[in-house]
Scaffold this active site. Structure first.
Site: not given
Ligand code: 13P
Length: 287
Positions: A49, A84, A177
């Site tokens: 990320s 990501d 998430h």
């Protein structure tokens, strides 16, 4: 062996299994995931990320570490280093840093802007041999500051994005998430089915892999999901094993304070959960 995610996902979609994307946070995470993939002869995607990239001091550091580790550990299974939930700028940074795959998350833009930016990035990524994931309909919950409302994707918009030539498509189907709340309604298989009918052979991506019951994972794979993202579950396994080590007072015995000892139970726990997921997703022996 660092590669783009294109071939491994094409094979997964054809073979009716899914490749796991496991997010990395540091050296231990990366090592545990790579060693497990090699041991199980499974393809794997390392997800980074933007927040984790920043934590590891930048995408150049991440790329250099993963490439060097891949070589030093003698990894022969296909490994994709993937951004990501990338921003437009983040995608260019990762392309420059040597990632082999990117995700452009344009789901918060109006569909026209998502299409325009995705189209541009598809051309750049493909020219350089990278694979690219796009997103339609946001994933619920929060991951490293990226917050989504969790609405289901419009299958027609999914087709529009798939037609741009992306290699994989993340579509919101009620997934979230982080941990799922007790009152979670479950995945919308009706939406997933409609998306697959519109997008055909496109490998679909299921985000929010943590805590999805096994039967829902199997059904999602049967409806075209070929990549499943797992992040929080590795963190929880790491946390629990580390807590046990400290609570048992092991850090106070002998050289138990040595970081190589202190972090070892957590690193082993990550291997354990990655093994469980690779078996569940069906990617074992598919390298
Ligand atoms: P979880 O943290 O819920 O496993 O989701 C991971 C993910 O989708 C990364 O993009």
């Amino acid at each position: 062996m660092l590669v783009s995610a294109t071939e491994m996902l094409k094979k997964a979609k054809e073979g009716h299994y899914a490749v796991g994307q496991f997010n990395i946070n540091n050296l231990e995470w990366t090592k545990s995931i790579l060693q497990t993939a090699q041991e199980l002869n499974s393809p794997v995607i390392l997800g980074v990320s933007e927040g984790a990239g920043k934590y590891m001091t930048g995408f150049n550091t991440v790329s250099a570490m993963v490439k060097a580790m891949d070589g030093d550990l003698g990894i022969t299974v296909p490994v994709a280093l993937h951004l990501d939930h990338g921003t437009y700028d983040g995608c260019y940074k990762c392309i420059k840093a040597g990632f082999t795959s990117i995700m452009f998350d344009g789901s918060h833009y109006a569909i026209e802007e998502n299409i325009a930016k995705t189209k541009e990035l598809v051309a750049v990524a493909h020219q350089l041999g990278l694979s690219i994931e796009a997103e339609v309909g946001s994933i619920g919950g929060e991951e490293d500051g990226v917050v989504g409302m969790g609405e289901c994707a419009d299958p027609e918009e999914c087709k529009q994005i798939a037609d741009l030539g992306v290699d994989m498509l993340a579509a919101g189907i009620g997934n979230i998430h982080g941990k799922y709340p007790a009152n979670w309604a479950g995945l919308s298989f009706e939406t997933l089915d409609a998306i697959q009918q519109k997008t055909g052979i496109m490998p679909l991506v299921l985000h929010g892999g943590t805590g999805i019951p096994d039967d829902m994972i199997a059904k999602a794979i049967s409806l075209g999901v070929a990549k499943i993202n797992v992040n929080t579950e590795c963190q929880l396994y790491f946390q629990e094993a580390t807590r046990k080590y400290i609570e048992a007072g092991k850090d106070l015995e002998g050289k138990g304070f040595d970081p190589r000892k202190l972090l070892a139970p957590g690193a082993e726990a990550i291997k354990e959960i990655v093994k469980i997921k690779m078996n569940l997703f069906g990617s074992v022996g598919k390298a």
